[in-house]
Write a protein that holds these residues in place. Structure first.
Motif, PDB file in Angstrom:
ATOM      1  N   LYS A  66       0.749  -1.381   0.131  1.00 12.34           N
ATOM      2  CA  LYS A  66      -0.031  -0.101   0.148  1.00 12.34           C
ATOM      3  C   LYS A  66       0.688   1.226   0.010  1.00 12.34           C
ATOM      4  N   THR A  67       1.892   1.344   0.893  1.00 11.51           N
ATOM      5  CA  THR A  67       2.937   2.372   0.921  1.00 11.51           C
ATOM      6  C   THR A  67       3.494   2.810  -0.523  1.00 11.51           C
ATOM      7  N   ILE A  68       3.983   1.553  -1.424  1.00 14.20           N
ATOM      8  CA  ILE A  68       4.494   1.555  -2.607  1.00 14.20           C
ATOM      9  C   ILE A  68       3.600   2.312  -3.507  1.00 14.20           C
ATOM     10  N   GLN A  69       2.404   1.683  -3.311  1.00 19.07           N
ATOM     11  CA  GLN A  69       1.207   2.087  -4.246  1.00 19.07           C
ATOM     12  C   GLN A  69       1.015   3.672  -4.105  1.00 19.07           C
ATOM     13  N   ALA A  70       0.842   4.076  -2.939  1.00 21.78           N
ATOM     14  CA  ALA A  70       0.600   5.623  -2.594  1.00 21.78           C
ATOM     15  C   ALA A  70       1.893   6.418  -2.822  1.00 21.78           C
ATOM     16  N   THR A  71       3.202   5.964  -2.856  1.00 17.29           N
ATOM     17  CA  THR A  71       4.397   6.576  -3.410  1.00 17.29           C
ATOM     18  C   THR A  71       4.317   6.886  -4.825  1.00 17.29           C
ATOM     19  N   LEU A  72       3.955   5.883  -5.695  1.00 15.76           N
ATOM     20  CA  LEU A  72       4.122   5.640  -7.071  1.00 15.76           C
ATOM     21  C   LEU A  72       2.816   6.723  -7.433  1.00 15.76           C
ATOM     22  N   SER A  73       1.676   6.828  -6.732  1.00 20.08           N
ATOM     23  CA  SER A  73       0.746   7.789  -7.052  1.00 20.08           C
ATOM     24  C   SER A  73       1.026   9.222  -6.813  1.00 20.08           C
TER      25      SER A  73
ATOM     26  N   HIS B  80       1.282   3.218 -12.995  1.00 17.84           N
ATOM     27  CA  HIS B  80       1.233   1.995 -12.394  1.00 17.84           C
ATOM     28  C   HIS B  80      -0.180   1.294 -12.750  1.00 17.84           C
ATOM     29  N   GLN B  81      -0.155   0.060 -12.508  1.00 17.35           N
ATOM     30  CA  GLN B  81      -1.381  -0.572 -12.467  1.00 17.35           C
ATOM     31  C   GLN B  81      -1.824  -1.635 -11.534  1.00 17.35           C
ATOM     32  N   CYS B  82      -2.777  -1.780 -11.070  1.00 16.51           N
ATOM     33  CA  CYS B  82      -3.265  -2.737  -9.900  1.00 16.51           C
ATOM     34  C   CYS B  82      -3.841  -4.003 -10.829  1.00 16.51           C
ATOM     35  N   LEU B  83      -3.243  -4.942 -10.308  1.00 19.09           N
ATOM     36  CA  LEU B  83      -3.674  -6.302 -11.122  1.00 19.09           C
ATOM     37  C   LEU B  83      -4.390  -7.306 -10.065  1.00 19.09           C
ATOM     38  N   SER B  84      -5.559  -7.766 -10.309  1.00 18.32           N
ATOM     39  CA  SER B  84      -6.224  -8.857  -9.543  1.00 18.32           C
ATOM     40  C   SER B  84      -5.731 -10.138  -9.968  1.00 18.32           C
ATOM     41  N   ALA B  85      -5.960 -11.223  -9.313  1.00 20.60           N
ATOM     42  CA  ALA B  85      -5.325 -12.653  -9.686  1.00 20.60           C
ATOM     43  C   ALA B  85      -5.587 -12.817 -11.085  1.00 20.60           C
ATOM     44  N   GLU B  86      -6.910 -12.558 -11.524  1.00 19.13           N
ATOM     45  CA  GLU B  86      -7.460 -12.865 -12.929  1.00 19.13           C
ATOM     46  C   GLU B  86      -6.640 -11.926 -13.939  1.00 19.13           C
ATOM     47  N   GLU B  87      -6.646 -10.548 -13.498  1.00 19.18           N
ATOM     48  CA  GLU B  87      -5.866  -9.868 -14.514  1.00 19.18           C
ATOM     49  C   GLU B  87      -4.352 -10.102 -14.786  1.00 19.18           C
ATOM     50  N   LEU B  88      -3.989 -10.649 -13.894  1.00 23.82           N
ATOM     51  CA  LEU B  88      -2.510 -11.031 -13.660  1.00 23.82           C
ATOM     52  C   LEU B  88      -2.245 -12.321 -14.472  1.00 23.82           C
ATOM     53  N   LYS B  89      -3.185 -13.241 -14.105  1.00 25.19           N
ATOM     54  CA  LYS B  89      -3.071 -14.376 -15.019  1.00 25.19           C
ATOM     55  C   LYS B  89      -3.111 -14.141 -16.409  1.00 25.19           C
ATOM     56  N   GLN B  90      -4.047 -13.247 -16.880  1.00 24.03           N
ATOM     57  CA  GLN B  90      -4.145 -12.932 -18.412  1.00 24.03           C
ATOM     58  C   GLN B  90      -2.938 -12.118 -18.979  1.00 24.03           C
ATOM     59  N   ARG B  91      -2.251 -11.325 -18.043  1.00 27.72           N
ATOM     60  CA  ARG B  91      -1.371 -10.528 -18.509  1.00 27.72           C
ATOM     61  C   ARG B  91       0.075 -11.493 -18.532  1.00 27.72           C
ATOM     62  N   PHE B  92       0.160 -12.032 -17.578  1.00 22.00           N
ATOM     63  CA  PHE B  92       1.456 -13.064 -17.186  1.00 22.00           C
ATOM     64  C   PHE B  92       1.067 -14.285 -16.843  1.00 22.00           C
ATOM     65  N   PRO B  93       0.740 -15.138 -17.947  1.00 19.75           N
ATOM     66  CA  PRO B  93       0.241 -16.566 -17.639  1.00 19.75           C
ATOM     67  C   PRO B  93       1.251 -17.425 -16.838  1.00 19.75           C
ATOM     68  N   ASN B  94       2.463 -17.200 -16.860  1.00 19.67           N
ATOM     69  CA  ASN B  94       3.406 -18.016 -16.331  1.00 19.67           C
ATOM     70  C   ASN B  94       3.685 -17.524 -14.853  1.00 19.67           C
TER      71      ASN B  94
ATOM     72  N   LEU C  66       1.110  -5.372  -8.417  1.00 20.12           N
ATOM     73  CA  LEU C  66       0.928  -4.001  -8.553  1.00 20.12           C
ATOM     74  C   LEU C  66       2.404  -3.735  -9.744  1.00 20.12           C
ATOM     75  N   LEU C  67       1.766  -3.261 -10.766  1.00 14.49           N
ATOM     76  CA  LEU C  67       2.988  -3.132 -11.760  1.00 14.49           C
ATOM     77  C   LEU C  67       3.494  -1.779 -11.890  1.00 14.49           C
ATOM     78  N   ASP C  68       4.606  -1.412 -11.706  1.00 17.73           N
ATOM     79  CA  ASP C  68       5.247  -0.069 -11.842  1.00 17.73           C
ATOM     80  C   ASP C  68       5.939  -0.137 -13.145  1.00 17.73           C
ATOM     81  N   LYS C  69       5.485   0.579 -14.161  1.00 16.87           N
ATOM     82  CA  LYS C  69       5.691   0.555 -15.350  1.00 16.87           C
ATOM     83  C   LYS C  69       7.036   0.932 -15.876  1.00 16.87           C
TER      84      LYS C  69
END
Length: 326
Positions: free
Chosen positions: A38-45, A51-65, A75-78
């Motif tokens: 949460k602290t890292i997400q607040a700092t990035l904001s 950055h992008q928050c990814l649920s388990a389902e979203e992460l599975k689609q983006r990075f299936p491995n 949490l993806l810091d681009k």
């Protein structure tokens, strides 16, 4: 400090004419309620970093491995990426020589005499200068004790572990796989991190951000028992989170961390000799910040106003290290 570091690394890359940095993104993994996440997400904001928050389902689609445990999110810091450390060091050393400096390798410092000018005696020769910057990593206190201070530094021997891809390249940068950092995972009290494969073909670097106390003079001694425990933690992490890696260790190397109690650096002048500047305690996360750290140490050595607030980096934050200690 990272904003300026990105700019300086890019400048050095242009001067060197070779790629030093690769933007891959940084994937942070942890439980949804993890305070550090949460602290890292607040700092990035706050810093306006994409950055992008990814649920388990979203992460599975983006990075299936990548496989998450129950309750974990991503949490993806681009802006994240990796530095090619060997190339970067070579570029920095070349820049020093180009600007008229000397790189004198393979010389052990035997004595520092703090009178003006300062004299440094090595195994090869003696040097004199108006000011001196000490950045001696795990050997810092060996140089500081004769000068009247000792910093609360702990040297750790870190296992640098590589794991074989079941399909070569599946976790590589060519597949847009990011660097990652596991925070507060149930099986590990310390962070687990990884870099995309590429350094060694077909092998991915996945490491534990902690180790065992070590004497830097004996860093290649046989394994301690807890070395194996660290590798067992990593093996379980690979098995559970990275299913396209074989969970058996393929290559083991070692490096050293020099940690402070709070994980922050020491960037300060010697409390008695103000022409001696100390940079130490980089705690396993200093390399990416080295361009700005170098700038700050230069400013301290030249008695210039530092570009950044150095309160978090002063040695006076540690009890018993003021002038009275001397």
């Amino acid at each position: 400090m990272m904003d300026e570091c990105y700019w300086i690394w890019a400048q050095l890359e242009r001067e060197a004419g070779t790629q030093l940095h690769r933007q891959t993104g940084l994937l942070l993994l942890g439980m949804r309620e993890n305070s550090e996440l949460k602290t890292i997400q607040a700092t990035l904001s706050r810093q306006g970093v994409e950055h992008q928050c990814l649920s388990a389902e979203e992460l599975k689609q983006r990075f299936p491995n990548v496989r998450l445990a129950g309750g974990e999110v991503g949490l993806l810091d681009k802006s994240g990426g990796l530095l090619y450390a060997d190339r970067a060091l070579r570029a920095l050393q070349d820049a020093i020589r180009r600007l008229g400096g000397l790189v004198c390798d393979g010389e052990k410092v035997m004595e520092i005499r703090p009178e003006r000018p300062i004299t440094v005696r090595s195994t090869s020769r003696s040097y004199q200068a108006k000011s001196l910057i000490i950045t001696a990593g795990p050997w810092t206190n060996q140089l500081l004790r004769p000068l009247g201070i000792e910093l609360p530094l702990q040297t750790l021997r870190i296992n640098v572990c590589y794991w074989r891809e079941k399909v070569p390249g599946s976790y590589g940068v060519s597949q847009a796989f990011p660097c990652f950092l596991g925070l507060g995972l149930s099986l590990a009290p310390h962070h687990i991190y990884g870099l995309p494969s590429g350094e060694y073909p077909g092998l991915m670097k996945v490491c534990y951000h902690h180790g065992n106390s070590a004497d830097p003079e004996e860093r290649d001694c046989p394994e301690a028992l807890s070395d194996t425990r660290d590798i067992q933690i990593l093996s379980r992490f690979v098995r559970d989170h990275l299913p396209d890696l074989a969970p058996e260790l393929a290559v083991l190397e070692r490096c050293l961390y020099t940690n402070t109690p709070d994980g922050h650096f020491v960037l300060d002048r010697h409390p008695k000799y103000d022409n001696i500047v100390i940079g130490a305690g980089f705690s396993g996360h200093g390399f990416k910040l080295s361009p700005v750290v170098g700038k700050i140490l230069y400013e301290l050595s030249m008695k210039l106003t530092p570009s950044y607030d150095l309160t978090p980096f002063r040695m006076s934050r540690f009890p018993g290290l003021g002038k009275a200690h001397l």
